[in-house]
Motif scaffolding. Structure first.
Motif, PDB file in Angstrom:
ATOM      1  N   ALA A  74      81.429 -41.295 -14.567  1.00 57.59           N
ATOM      2  CA  ALA A  74      82.661 -40.600 -14.162  1.00 57.59           C
ATOM      3  C   ALA A  74      82.379 -39.121 -13.943  1.00 57.59           C
ATOM      4  O   ALA A  74      81.818 -38.446 -14.801  1.00 57.59           O
ATOM      5  CB  ALA A  74      83.734 -40.779 -15.225  1.00 57.59           C
ATOM      6  N   ASP A 122      87.208 -46.059  -9.660  1.00 55.40           N
ATOM      7  CA  ASP A 122      85.877 -46.520  -9.271  1.00 55.40           C
ATOM      8  C   ASP A 122      84.870 -45.943 -10.262  1.00 55.40           C
ATOM      9  O   ASP A 122      85.267 -45.476 -11.333  1.00 55.40           O
ATOM     10  CB  ASP A 122      85.549 -46.135  -7.816  1.00 55.40           C
ATOM     11  CG  ASP A 122      85.671 -44.636  -7.557  1.00 55.40           C
ATOM     12  OD1 ASP A 122      85.398 -43.837  -8.482  1.00 55.40           O
ATOM     13  OD2 ASP A 122      86.026 -44.253  -6.429  1.00 55.40           O
ATOM     14  N   GLU A 123      83.595 -45.968  -9.914  1.00 58.53           N
ATOM     15  CA  GLU A 123      82.561 -45.509 -10.840  1.00 58.53           C
ATOM     16  C   GLU A 123      82.660 -44.021 -11.158  1.00 58.53           C
ATOM     17  O   GLU A 123      82.171 -43.574 -12.197  1.00 58.53           O
ATOM     18  CB  GLU A 123      81.169 -45.806 -10.251  1.00 58.53           C
ATOM     19  CG  GLU A 123      80.847 -47.293 -10.141  1.00 58.53           C
ATOM     20  CD  GLU A 123      80.768 -47.967 -11.488  1.00 58.53           C
ATOM     21  OE1 GLU A 123      80.288 -47.308 -12.435  1.00 58.53           O
ATOM     22  OE2 GLU A 123      81.170 -49.130 -11.600  1.00 58.53           O
ATOM     23  N   GLU A 124      83.280 -43.245 -10.273  1.00 54.77           N
ATOM     24  CA  GLU A 124      83.316 -41.796 -10.445  1.00 54.77           C
ATOM     25  C   GLU A 124      84.712 -41.218 -10.659  1.00 54.77           C
ATOM     26  O   GLU A 124      84.873 -40.237 -11.382  1.00 54.77           O
ATOM     27  CB  GLU A 124      82.677 -41.107  -9.226  1.00 54.77           C
ATOM     28  CG  GLU A 124      81.216 -41.477  -9.011  1.00 54.77           C
ATOM     29  CD  GLU A 124      80.629 -40.763  -7.807  1.00 54.77           C
ATOM     30  OE1 GLU A 124      81.393 -40.141  -7.058  1.00 54.77           O
ATOM     31  OE2 GLU A 124      79.390 -40.836  -7.634  1.00 54.77           O
ATOM     32  N   LEU A 166      85.222 -44.323 -21.485  1.00 51.81           N
ATOM     33  CA  LEU A 166      85.008 -43.717 -20.174  1.00 51.81           C
ATOM     34  C   LEU A 166      83.564 -43.899 -19.722  1.00 51.81           C
ATOM     35  O   LEU A 166      82.622 -43.660 -20.469  1.00 51.81           O
ATOM     36  CB  LEU A 166      85.343 -42.226 -20.241  1.00 51.81           C
ATOM     37  CG  LEU A 166      85.334 -41.446 -18.922  1.00 51.81           C
ATOM     38  CD1 LEU A 166      86.418 -41.972 -17.989  1.00 51.81           C
ATOM     39  CD2 LEU A 166      85.529 -39.958 -19.201  1.00 51.81           C
ATOM     40  N   ARG A 167      83.397 -44.318 -18.454  1.00 53.68           N
ATOM     41  CA  ARG A 167      82.065 -44.565 -17.920  1.00 53.68           C
ATOM     42  C   ARG A 167      81.240 -43.286 -17.861  1.00 53.68           C
ATOM     43  O   ARG A 167      81.765 -42.207 -17.566  1.00 53.68           O
ATOM     44  CB  ARG A 167      82.170 -45.158 -16.518  1.00 53.68           C
ATOM     45  CG  ARG A 167      82.846 -46.515 -16.467  1.00 53.68           C
ATOM     46  CD  ARG A 167      83.153 -46.896 -15.051  1.00 53.68           C
ATOM     47  NE  ARG A 167      83.773 -48.214 -14.962  1.00 53.68           N
ATOM     48  CZ  ARG A 167      84.408 -48.653 -13.895  1.00 53.68           C
ATOM     49  NH1 ARG A 167      84.516 -47.879 -12.830  1.00 53.68           N
ATOM     50  NH2 ARG A 167      84.941 -49.858 -13.887  1.00 53.68           N
ATOM     51  N   ARG A 203      95.059 -43.747 -18.985  1.00 50.60           N
ATOM     52  CA  ARG A 203      93.900 -43.456 -18.150  1.00 50.60           C
ATOM     53  C   ARG A 203      93.492 -44.701 -17.385  1.00 50.60           C
ATOM     54  O   ARG A 203      93.547 -45.818 -17.899  1.00 50.60           O
ATOM     55  CB  ARG A 203      92.721 -43.013 -19.025  1.00 50.60           C
ATOM     56  CG  ARG A 203      91.501 -42.519 -18.253  1.00 50.60           C
ATOM     57  CD  ARG A 203      90.307 -42.370 -19.179  1.00 50.60           C
ATOM     58  NE  ARG A 203      89.698 -43.664 -19.489  1.00 50.60           N
ATOM     59  CZ  ARG A 203      88.905 -43.897 -20.544  1.00 50.60           C
ATOM     60  NH1 ARG A 203      88.675 -42.941 -21.412  1.00 50.60           N
ATOM     61  NH2 ARG A 203      88.390 -45.099 -20.733  1.00 50.60           N
ATOM     62  N   GLU A 226      93.829 -48.294 -18.937  1.00 47.44           N
ATOM     63  CA  GLU A 226      92.683 -49.048 -19.449  1.00 47.44           C
ATOM     64  C   GLU A 226      92.400 -48.704 -20.905  1.00 47.44           C
ATOM     65  O   GLU A 226      91.512 -49.293 -21.521  1.00 47.44           O
ATOM     66  CB  GLU A 226      91.446 -48.756 -18.594  1.00 47.44           C
ATOM     67  CG  GLU A 226      90.996 -47.313 -18.626  1.00 47.44           C
ATOM     68  CD  GLU A 226      89.962 -47.011 -17.560  1.00 47.44           C
ATOM     69  OE1 GLU A 226      89.840 -47.812 -16.606  1.00 47.44           O
ATOM     70  OE2 GLU A 226      89.293 -45.971 -17.667  1.00 47.44           O
ATOM     71  N   TYR A 233      94.099 -39.489 -14.922  1.00 45.96           N
ATOM     72  CA  TYR A 233      94.764 -39.298 -16.205  1.00 45.96           C
ATOM     73  C   TYR A 233      96.259 -39.278 -15.932  1.00 45.96           C
ATOM     74  O   TYR A 233      96.756 -38.418 -15.192  1.00 45.96           O
ATOM     75  CB  TYR A 233      94.291 -38.002 -16.857  1.00 45.96           C
ATOM     76  CG  TYR A 233      92.823 -38.044 -17.217  1.00 45.96           C
ATOM     77  CD1 TYR A 233      92.396 -38.656 -18.391  1.00 45.96           C
ATOM     78  CD2 TYR A 233      91.857 -37.497 -16.368  1.00 45.96           C
ATOM     79  CE1 TYR A 233      91.042 -38.723 -18.715  1.00 45.96           C
ATOM     80  CE2 TYR A 233      90.504 -37.560 -16.681  1.00 45.96           C
ATOM     81  CZ  TYR A 233      90.112 -38.171 -17.856  1.00 45.96           C
ATOM     82  OH  TYR A 233      88.772 -38.242 -18.178  1.00 45.96           O
ATOM     83  N   GLY A 262      87.901 -36.114 -12.520  1.00 49.71           N
ATOM     84  CA  GLY A 262      89.113 -36.455 -13.248  1.00 49.71           C
ATOM     85  C   GLY A 262      90.310 -35.830 -12.561  1.00 49.71           C
ATOM     86  O   GLY A 262      90.286 -34.642 -12.220  1.00 49.71           O
ATOM     87  N   SER A 290      90.318 -45.865 -14.449  1.00 46.37           N
ATOM     88  CA  SER A 290      89.167 -45.557 -13.598  1.00 46.37           C
ATOM     89  C   SER A 290      89.327 -46.325 -12.291  1.00 46.37           C
ATOM     90  O   SER A 290      89.333 -47.557 -12.291  1.00 46.37           O
ATOM     91  CB  SER A 290      87.856 -45.963 -14.287  1.00 46.37           C
ATOM     92  OG  SER A 290      87.693 -45.276 -15.510  1.00 46.37           O
ATOM     93  N   VAL A 305      88.442 -40.904 -12.012  1.00 48.24           N
ATOM     94  CA  VAL A 305      89.295 -41.279 -13.137  1.00 48.24           C
ATOM     95  C   VAL A 305      90.635 -40.573 -13.004  1.00 48.24           C
ATOM     96  O   VAL A 305      90.687 -39.366 -12.726  1.00 48.24           O
ATOM     97  CB  VAL A 305      88.647 -40.889 -14.486  1.00 48.24           C
ATOM     98  CG1 VAL A 305      89.558 -41.261 -15.647  1.00 48.24           C
ATOM     99  CG2 VAL A 305      87.292 -41.558 -14.636  1.00 48.24           C
TER     100      VAL A 305
END
Length: 207
Positions: free
Chosen positions: A20, A86-88, A16-17, A82, A45, A92, A23, A84, A90
């Motif tokens: 993030a 985009d960058e923020e 996970l980035r 899961r 992913e 589930y 969620g 993502s 996520v």
């Protein structure tokens, strides 16, 4: 139904980035053998958690396998993955079991869920009626995705009519085996949730 992921490198993706920040819990529901496990596996992913087991004689006469020809495994609890977006953001993902004997798990899976994908088999539309009914009962936002493996005679608007859905519920088409197609379904759900959250409330409209 083929449940192999279309992205064999999914398990090797990074964790996970660190960026993030949001969620969102999403549930995929639908009839038996409609492709829920396939979708979660295709789009996740991370290596998805799966509770799929080989079907045995114990399920004969209990699980309705009509229309799910060739299916030899079944989900006995739920699938988890899961993705993502985009960058923020996520998502589930939880894939719910489709057999009637496991429907009692659905209400528990719906707890804390922001939105739901109702996956529909184009040849077994009636298997989705229960899912739509439960979601409308709980007031949970959802979209309908027709899982299309082969040509079908009816249109998406005819599917909307068959499920008695209002125009406000998006109806889209997908191939649950394909990662990009499944991702587009999830993006459609996120767009729908955003539109609902941005719409003025009845109180604001009245004022």
């Amino acid at each position: 139904m083929d449940s192999a992921t279309s992205d064999p490198g999914a398990a090797a993706r990074p964790p996970l980035r660190s960026t993030a920040s949001d969620g969102v819990k999403i549930v995929v529901v639908g009839g038996f053998g409609v492709g829920k496990t396939t979708m979660v596996r295709a789009v996740s992913e991370i290596r998805p958690l799966s509770t799929e087991e080989v079907m045995t004689q114990a399920g004969v006469g209990v699980d309705d396998t009509a229309g799910a020809g060739g299916k030899t495994t079944t989900t006995i609890a739920f699938d988890f993955g899961r993705i993502s977006l985009d960058e923020e953001l996520v998502l589930y993902l939880f894939g719910a079991p489709g057999q009637k004997r496991f429907w009692f798990l659905w209400d528990q899976l719906f707890s804390g869920t922001l939105g739901v994908v109702v996956l529909v088999d184009a040849h077994r539309v009636e298997d989705s009626w229960y899912a739509v009914d439960r979601l409308e009962h709980h007031g949970i936002p959802f979209i309908v995705a027709r899982n299309r493996f082969e040509p079908v005679a009816h249109t998406l608007e005819e599917l909307r009519e068959a499920l008695d859905l209002p125009d406000s519920v998006p109806v889209v088409e997908c191939d649950a085996r394909d990662r990009e197609s499944s991702k587009q379904v999830l993006l459609s759900l996120v767009d729908h949730l955003y539109a609902l959250s941005s719409a003025p409330s009845a109180r604001e409209t009245a004022s």
